[in-house]
Design a protein around this motif. Structure first.
Motif, PDB file in Angstrom:
ATOM      1  N   LEU A 287     -51.227  -6.014  65.846  1.00 48.64           N
ATOM      2  CA  LEU A 287     -51.388  -7.240  65.056  1.00 48.64           C
ATOM      3  C   LEU A 287     -50.577  -7.123  63.794  1.00 48.64           C
ATOM      4  CD1 LEU A 287     -55.189  -8.227  65.009  1.00 48.64           C
ATOM      5  CD2 LEU A 287     -53.307  -9.575  65.922  1.00 48.64           C
ATOM      6  N   THR A 288     -50.034  -8.255  63.332  1.00 51.63           N
ATOM      7  CA  THR A 288     -49.380  -8.264  62.028  1.00 51.63           C
ATOM      8  C   THR A 288     -50.430  -8.545  60.960  1.00 51.63           C
ATOM      9  OG1 THR A 288     -48.911 -10.631  62.072  1.00 51.63           O
ATOM     10  CG2 THR A 288     -47.260  -9.168  63.077  1.00 51.63           C
ATOM     11  N   VAL A 289     -50.099  -8.185  59.734  1.00 48.51           N
ATOM     12  CA  VAL A 289     -51.026  -8.449  58.627  1.00 48.51           C
ATOM     13  C   VAL A 289     -51.259  -9.943  58.475  1.00 48.51           C
ATOM     14  CG1 VAL A 289     -51.361  -8.222  56.133  1.00 48.51           C
ATOM     15  CG2 VAL A 289     -50.357  -6.331  57.425  1.00 48.51           C
ATOM     16  N   GLY A 290     -50.212 -10.734  58.591  1.00 45.72           N
ATOM     17  CA  GLY A 290     -50.339 -12.183  58.476  1.00 45.72           C
ATOM     18  C   GLY A 290     -51.243 -12.766  59.536  1.00 45.72           C
ATOM     19  N   THR A 291     -51.124 -12.242  60.756  1.00 44.34           N
ATOM     20  CA  THR A 291     -51.981 -12.739  61.838  1.00 44.34           C
ATOM     21  C   THR A 291     -53.447 -12.400  61.575  1.00 44.34           C
ATOM     22  OG1 THR A 291     -50.171 -12.485  63.435  1.00 44.34           O
ATOM     23  CG2 THR A 291     -52.406 -12.665  64.324  1.00 44.34           C
ATOM     24  N   LEU A 292     -53.712 -11.175  61.091  1.00 43.15           N
ATOM     25  CA  LEU A 292     -55.091 -10.794  60.788  1.00 43.15           C
ATOM     26  C   LEU A 292     -55.671 -11.649  59.664  1.00 43.15           C
ATOM     27  CD1 LEU A 292     -57.518  -8.970  61.175  1.00 43.15           C
ATOM     28  CD2 LEU A 292     -56.477  -7.341  59.577  1.00 43.15           C
ATOM     29  N   VAL A 293     -54.860 -11.895  58.621  1.00 47.34           N
ATOM     30  CA  VAL A 293     -55.339 -12.733  57.515  1.00 47.34           C
ATOM     31  C   VAL A 293     -55.637 -14.142  58.011  1.00 47.34           C
ATOM     32  CG1 VAL A 293     -54.703 -13.785  55.318  1.00 47.34           C
ATOM     33  CG2 VAL A 293     -54.180 -11.369  55.737  1.00 47.34           C
ATOM     34  N   ALA A 294     -54.729 -14.701  58.816  1.00 47.24           N
ATOM     35  CA  ALA A 294     -54.952 -16.048  59.363  1.00 47.24           C
ATOM     36  C   ALA A 294     -56.181 -16.071  60.261  1.00 47.24           C
ATOM     37  CB  ALA A 294     -53.717 -16.511  60.135  1.00 47.24           C
ATOM     38  N   PHE A 295     -56.337 -15.004  61.075  1.00 48.31           N
ATOM     39  CA  PHE A 295     -57.486 -14.919  61.980  1.00 48.31           C
ATOM     40  C   PHE A 295     -58.790 -14.927  61.183  1.00 48.31           C
ATOM     41  CE2 PHE A 295     -60.523 -13.198  64.885  1.00 48.31           C
ATOM     42  CZ  PHE A 295     -60.075 -13.480  66.159  1.00 48.31           C
ATOM     43  N   VAL A 296     -58.843 -14.072  60.151  1.00 52.10           N
ATOM     44  CA  VAL A 296     -60.063 -13.995  59.339  1.00 52.10           C
ATOM     45  C   VAL A 296     -60.313 -15.305  58.602  1.00 52.10           C
ATOM     46  CG1 VAL A 296     -61.129 -12.845  57.368  1.00 52.10           C
ATOM     47  CG2 VAL A 296     -59.942 -11.499  59.103  1.00 52.10           C
ATOM     48  N   ALA A 297     -59.238 -15.921  58.063  1.00 47.91           N
ATOM     49  CA  ALA A 297     -59.394 -17.191  57.348  1.00 47.91           C
ATOM     50  C   ALA A 297     -59.928 -18.280  58.271  1.00 47.91           C
ATOM     51  CB  ALA A 297     -58.072 -17.611  56.732  1.00 47.91           C
ATOM     52  N   LEU A 298     -59.427 -18.313  59.510  1.00 48.66           N
ATOM     53  CA  LEU A 298     -59.919 -19.301  60.467  1.00 48.66           C
ATOM     54  C   LEU A 298     -61.363 -19.008  60.860  1.00 48.66           C
ATOM     55  CD1 LEU A 298     -56.793 -19.726  62.775  1.00 48.66           C
ATOM     56  CD2 LEU A 298     -57.809 -21.493  61.323  1.00 48.66           C
ATOM     57  N   GLN A 299     -61.679 -17.724  61.024  1.00 51.48           N
ATOM     58  CA  GLN A 299     -63.058 -17.385  61.389  1.00 51.48           C
ATOM     59  C   GLN A 299     -64.026 -17.761  60.273  1.00 51.48           C
ATOM     60  OE1 GLN A 299     -63.770 -13.307  62.347  1.00 51.48           O
ATOM     61  NE2 GLN A 299     -65.924 -13.649  62.864  1.00 51.48           N
ATOM     62  N   VAL A 300     -63.601 -17.557  59.021  1.00 55.14           N
ATOM     63  CA  VAL A 300     -64.449 -17.947  57.888  1.00 55.14           C
ATOM     64  C   VAL A 300     -64.725 -19.441  57.907  1.00 55.14           C
ATOM     65  CG1 VAL A 300     -64.509 -18.124  55.373  1.00 55.14           C
ATOM     66  CG2 VAL A 300     -63.783 -15.993  56.450  1.00 55.14           C
ATOM     67  N   MET A 301     -63.754 -20.220  58.422  1.00 55.99           N
ATOM     68  CA  MET A 301     -63.974 -21.666  58.527  1.00 55.99           C
ATOM     69  C   MET A 301     -65.122 -22.009  59.475  1.00 55.99           C
ATOM     70  SD  MET A 301     -60.168 -23.372  58.617  1.00 55.99           S
ATOM     71  CE  MET A 301     -60.935 -24.976  58.831  1.00 55.99           C
ATOM     72  N   LEU A 302     -65.473 -21.069  60.362  1.00 46.73           N
ATOM     73  CA  LEU A 302     -66.577 -21.325  61.281  1.00 46.73           C
ATOM     74  C   LEU A 302     -67.938 -21.031  60.660  1.00 46.73           C
ATOM     75  CD1 LEU A 302     -65.192 -19.835  64.626  1.00 46.73           C
ATOM     76  CD2 LEU A 302     -65.216 -22.221  63.895  1.00 46.73           C
ATOM     77  N   VAL A 303     -67.947 -20.330  59.535  1.00 48.12           N
ATOM     78  CA  VAL A 303     -69.220 -19.965  58.918  1.00 48.12           C
ATOM     79  C   VAL A 303     -69.972 -21.208  58.467  1.00 48.12           C
ATOM     80  CG1 VAL A 303     -70.311 -18.751  56.994  1.00 48.12           C
ATOM     81  CG2 VAL A 303     -68.408 -17.679  58.247  1.00 48.12           C
ATOM     82  N   TRP A 304     -69.257 -22.135  57.782  1.00 45.28           N
ATOM     83  CA  TRP A 304     -69.936 -23.342  57.295  1.00 45.28           C
ATOM     84  C   TRP A 304     -70.450 -24.204  58.438  1.00 45.28           C
ATOM     85  CZ3 TRP A 304     -69.145 -28.711  57.340  1.00 45.28           C
ATOM     86  CH2 TRP A 304     -69.961 -29.418  56.457  1.00 45.28           C
ATOM     87  N   PRO A 305     -69.657 -24.488  59.506  1.00 49.52           N
ATOM     88  CA  PRO A 305     -70.236 -25.255  60.623  1.00 49.52           C
ATOM     89  C   PRO A 305     -71.454 -24.590  61.236  1.00 49.52           C
ATOM     90  CG  PRO A 305     -67.846 -25.217  60.790  1.00 49.52           C
ATOM     91  CD  PRO A 305     -68.213 -24.273  59.685  1.00 49.52           C
ATOM     92  N   ILE A 306     -71.471 -23.250  61.283  1.00 49.50           N
ATOM     93  CA  ILE A 306     -72.630 -22.565  61.847  1.00 49.50           C
ATOM     94  C   ILE A 306     -73.819 -22.662  60.893  1.00 49.50           C
ATOM     95  CG2 ILE A 306     -73.546 -20.310  62.498  1.00 49.50           C
ATOM     96  CD1 ILE A 306     -70.751 -19.649  63.587  1.00 49.50           C
ATOM     97  N   ASP A 307     -73.553 -22.469  59.592  1.00 46.99           N
ATOM     98  CA  ASP A 307     -74.637 -22.584  58.614  1.00 46.99           C
ATOM     99  C   ASP A 307     -75.256 -23.976  58.624  1.00 46.99           C
ATOM    100  OD1 ASP A 307     -74.530 -20.005  57.765  1.00 46.99           O
ATOM    101  OD2 ASP A 307     -73.295 -20.383  56.007  1.00 46.99           O
TER     102      ASP A 307
END
Length: 586
Positions: A287-307
């Motif tokens: 994985l590239t660093v950019g891909t991991l950052v984007a992956f984590v940022a997108l996953q964080v976007m799922l926290v609010w819909p789940i909450d």
């Protein structure tokens, strides 16, 4: 007002909580266009927010990695533009949502109020007013919140979850699949939560309705409470209900808190696994660093819909419970309505006849039995009898506050059930022993009897009822008299109610002991003025005082729900021992 602990459960078409809520969609139909624009704005806003992590990926793996400051400024400007677009679209979405939700709630409240006005008196006799008030206020708010916000965000968050999950799988499928499968424990949590929360919501809403009834009764009966020195007793009674509502509310909140904590745990554990596993993959060059950052940022976007999923589900359960409660009222059919082909009478002679009338409030418990009575045009008949003999019930059948169980009541040969309700109640004027005045001006209260009444007609009605005191109020007829007219004395309220009954000069007048709260002097003045009105009006007059009987041409004596005797006052005194006994106790 009834004091039963819980309202009856009338038959209703809504077979389940889901069906009841589904039927509410009719109130959203006029706002489908606005809702569509709101959804479009929300989707575009979400798309802009999703694009930002992908942009970050390109920034890190491109300009940052290669030291290209020019490309960095370009991508930074694009990120700002996306942020501005997201903000503008969020404004449009919120404005459209508010417009549709307010309109939907207003239409639903108007329909509920109009239906309550159509329902028969027997419905209101059975239901606590507080239960109806809670349905028209708190329950409608619950439905509005879900249909305008909860349902909207459920659809939007579901779409966001699917889109983000697809992007995560696209970025790095092993971790993306892991994040997507984390929805399974969420589904199990939701399944266990919904059934229990619906029952808790219904119990709390019913308890709030009971508490609302206690508040209303205390406000209306404040004089009685003070007079008997029962303030502490009533306060304890209210406090018991308030504690019950408190306990139910805390229990419901505890249930939500426990579920929301489980909702928080799942995405947080998933995020921790992704961070660790992703860092390992970056270290191994998968994985590239950019891909991991984007992956984590997108996953964080799922926290609010789940909450917010927990709030949406809780709100949905409350809305379902509220919908069932609303349709318990809306699905109660009006029993007193215009028959097909009902006619409207413009001119009436005023001949009133009861033919074999039977009536009871409950099956098998008749109040009136075989009443046969004919009142000639312009004749006044006094209804006399012991308490519970059916006097008020008899006169309430004329304007169809209730319908007869058997027999018929006719006006000029027309069954009252074959007349339109508007026509019938324009013909028949009514004044009750317990006068009800509304929190509006004196003039507005009086013109409830006839909305088009002129000042001259109002003045004449006030003179007949000896209610000239109305002109001496601070703002005259425009004085607001307060809820239930409690700012006036009992006699003043009764005289205004009498004036309201005669202001339209109805052809048939029904007076249910309208002079009981008057002093002897005022009663004599009112009777003198009434004698002129009654000379040309067919009238039924429920009386208890011997002096009022002098207004009548004949007297009908009721005994145990039967017409025991009819004749002039002198005839009944001479021939009817029961009549003499009633007058002796008056």
């Amino acid at each position: 007002m009834t004091t039963t602990a819980a309202p009856p459960q009338p038959a209703r078409r809504s077979s389940s909580k889901f069906n009841a809520l589904w039927r509410m969609r009719v109130y959203l139909r006029p706002y489908y266009g606005v809702t569509a624009w709101s959804m479009v704005a929300a989707v575009l806003s979400t798309a802009a927010s999703i694009a930002i992590p992908l942009l970050i990926q390109h920034v890190i793996d491109g300009p940052v990695r290669h030291g290209d400051t020019g490309g960095l400024f370009l991508l930074g400007g694009l990120a700002i533009l996306l942020g501005v677009c997201e903000s503008a679209l969020s404004f449009v979405r919120r404005w459209a949502q508010s417009a549709s939700s307010a309109g939907m709630e207003a239409r639903l409240r108007e329909d509920l109020y109009a239906h309550l006005q159509r329902l028969p008196i027997e419905f209101h006799d059975r239901w606590q007013s507080g239960q109806l008030l809670s349905r028209a206020t708190a329950d409608l708010s619950s439905i509005r919140r879900f249909l305008s916000f909860g349902l909207f965000f459920f659809v939007l968050n579901l779409a966001t979850y699917i889109a983000v999950s697809a992007l995560l799988i696209h970025l790095y499928w092993p971790l993306g699949l892991f994040v997507t499968l984390s929805a399974i424990p969420l589904f199990l949590i939701v399944r266990r939560f919904t059934a229990r929360y619906f029952a808790a919501s219904r119990e709390l809403q019913d308890a709030i309705g009971d508490l609302t009834t206690r508040v209303e009764e205390a406000a209306q009966g404040i004089r009685v409470i003070r007079a008997f020195g029962r303030r502490d007793h009533m306060s304890e009674h209210f406090a018991g209900g308030a504690r019950h509502v408190h306990d139910l509310g805390v229990g419901k909140t505890r249930m939500v808190a426990r579920t929301l904590s489980q909702f928080d745990l799942v995405p947080n554990v998933t995020l921790a696994v992704v961070l660790v596993a992703g860092a390992v993959q970056v270290a191994h060059g998968r994985l590239t660093v950019g891909t991991l950052v984007a992956f984590v940022a997108l996953q964080v976007m799922l926290v609010w819909p789940i909450d917010i999923l927990g709030w949406i589900i809780a709100n949905a359960q409350e809305a379902m419970s509220a919908s069932v409660r609303i349709y318990e009222v809306l699905d109660t059919p009006p029993s007193i309505v215009d028959r097909p082909g009902a006619v409207s009478l413009s001119t009436v002679e005023g001949r009133l006849r009861f033919a074999g009338v039977h009536f009871g409030y409950e099956p098998g418990r008749p109040i009136l039995r075989g009443i046969d009575l004919e009142v000639q045009p312009g004749e006044t008949v006094a209804i006399v009898g012991l308490t519970g003999s059916g006097k008020t019930t008899l006169v309430s059948l004329v304007p169809r506050l209730y319908d007869v169980d058997a027999g018929a009541i006719t006006i000029d040969g027309h069954d009252v059930r074959d007349l339109t309700l508007d026509s019938l109640r324009r013909i028949v004027g009514t004044a009750f022993e317990d006068p009800t005045l509304f929190s509006m001006s004196v003039r507005e209260n009086l013109t409830l009897g006839r909305t088009g009444a002129t000042d001259a007609e109002i003045a004449e009605a006030l003179e007949i009822a000896q209610a000239g005191f109305a002109y001496d109020l601070p703002w005259g007829l425009d004085t607001r008299i307060g809820e239930q007219g409690l700012s006036l004395s009992g006699g003043q309220r009764q005289r205004l109610a009498l004036a309201r009954a005669v202001v339209g000069r109805p052809r048939i007048l029904v007076l249910d002991d309208p002079l009981s709260a008057l002093d002897v002097h005022t009663e004599a003045l009112v009777e003198s003025a009434l004698s002129t009105v009654l000379a040309g009006t067919t009238a039924l007059l429920v009386v208890h005082r011997p002096s009022t009987i002098a207004l009548a041409d004949r007297v009908a004596f009721l005994d145990g729900g039967r017409l025991a005797a009819i004749g002039t006052h002198s005839q009944l005194l001479a021939t009817c021992p029961g009549y003499r006994e009633v007058l002796r106790g008056a």
